[in-house]
Motif scaffolding. Structure first.
Motif, short mmCIF file in Angstrom:
data_model
loop_
_atom_site.label_atom_id
_atom_site.label_comp_id
_atom_site.label_asym_id
_atom_site.label_seq_id
_atom_site.Cartn_x
_atom_site.Cartn_y
_atom_site.Cartn_z
N PHE A 34 14.90 37.89 24.55
CA PHE A 34 16.12 38.69 24.45
C PHE A 34 16.83 38.45 23.12
O PHE A 34 17.22 39.39 22.43
N ILE A 35 16.97 37.19 22.74
CA ILE A 35 17.64 36.84 21.48
C ILE A 35 16.88 37.41 20.30
O ILE A 35 17.48 38.02 19.39
N VAL A 40 16.30 41.31 15.69
CA VAL A 40 15.49 42.10 14.75
C VAL A 40 15.55 43.60 15.03
O VAL A 40 15.19 44.40 14.17
N ARG A 41 15.99 43.99 16.22
CA ARG A 41 16.08 45.41 16.55
C ARG A 41 17.42 45.68 17.24
O ARG A 41 17.47 45.96 18.43
N PRO A 42 18.51 45.61 16.48
CA PRO A 42 19.83 45.81 17.08
C PRO A 42 19.97 47.22 17.64
O PRO A 42 19.39 48.16 17.14
N LYS A 43 20.78 47.34 18.69
CA LYS A 43 20.98 48.64 19.34
C LYS A 43 21.67 49.64 18.43
O LYS A 43 21.46 50.84 18.55
N HIS A 44 22.52 49.18 17.55
CA HIS A 44 23.31 50.08 16.72
C HIS A 44 22.77 50.19 15.30
O HIS A 44 23.51 50.40 14.36
N ARG A 45 21.45 50.07 15.16
CA ARG A 45 20.87 50.20 13.83
C ARG A 45 20.92 51.66 13.39
O ARG A 45 20.92 52.58 14.20
N VAL A 46 20.95 51.86 12.09
CA VAL A 46 21.00 53.20 11.53
C VAL A 46 19.58 53.72 11.42
O VAL A 46 18.71 53.09 10.82
N LEU A 47 19.33 54.88 12.02
CA LEU A 47 18.03 55.52 11.93
C LEU A 47 18.09 56.57 10.83
O LEU A 47 19.02 57.38 10.78
N LEU A 48 17.15 56.54 9.92
CA LEU A 48 17.17 57.39 8.74
C LEU A 48 17.30 58.87 9.08
O LEU A 48 18.12 59.59 8.51
N GLY A 49 16.50 59.35 10.01
CA GLY A 49 16.55 60.77 10.37
C GLY A 49 17.91 61.17 10.91
O GLY A 49 18.45 62.22 10.55
N THR A 50 18.49 60.33 11.74
CA THR A 50 19.81 60.60 12.30
C THR A 50 20.85 60.62 11.20
O THR A 50 21.72 61.50 11.16
N LEU A 51 20.77 59.67 10.28
CA LEU A 51 21.72 59.60 9.18
C LEU A 51 21.63 60.85 8.30
O LEU A 51 22.65 61.44 7.94
N LEU A 52 20.43 61.28 7.98
CA LEU A 52 20.26 62.47 7.15
C LEU A 52 20.79 63.72 7.85
O LEU A 52 21.39 64.60 7.23
N THR A 53 20.58 63.81 9.16
CA THR A 53 21.09 64.94 9.93
C THR A 53 22.61 64.96 9.89
O THR A 53 23.23 66.02 9.71
N GLU A 54 23.22 63.79 10.04
CA GLU A 54 24.68 63.71 9.99
C GLU A 54 25.22 64.11 8.62
O GLU A 54 26.22 64.82 8.53
N ILE A 55 24.56 63.67 7.57
CA ILE A 55 24.99 64.03 6.21
C ILE A 55 24.89 65.53 6.03
O ILE A 55 25.80 66.18 5.49
N GLY A 56 23.78 66.12 6.47
CA GLY A 56 23.62 67.57 6.36
C GLY A 56 24.69 68.32 7.13
O GLY A 56 25.19 69.35 6.67
#
Length: 79
Positions: A34-35, A40-56
């Protein structure tokens, strides 16, 4: 599944892991998984595709015409 061995873990750290696992109603091994997973894989990590969609969406879309390079390349010759 991979197996990881941790050598030279201080006894104090091991005791703290066991206590934390008990508080969370998990085995020590499950607590360590769990630790590591959350580290290494936090729940609130920024996903590139999602970020680009938001910027668009913020700039109300962007139309870019890009002409793809159609030049063919030759394979490498290692001789």
């Amino acid at each position: 599944m991979s197996v990881v061995t941790v050598r030279n873990l201080p006894e104090e750290t091991h005791r703290a892991l066991k206590a934390r696992a008990a508080q969370n109603h998990r085995s020590t091994e499950a607590e360590i998984r769990f630790i590591l997973e959350n580290a290494v894989r936090p729940k609130h990590r920024v996903l590139l595709g999602t970020l680009l969609t938001e910027i668009g969406s913020e700039v109300e879309g962007v139309d870019i015409e890009i002409e793809r390079d159609q030049t063919t390349s030759e394979p490498m010759d290692f001789e």
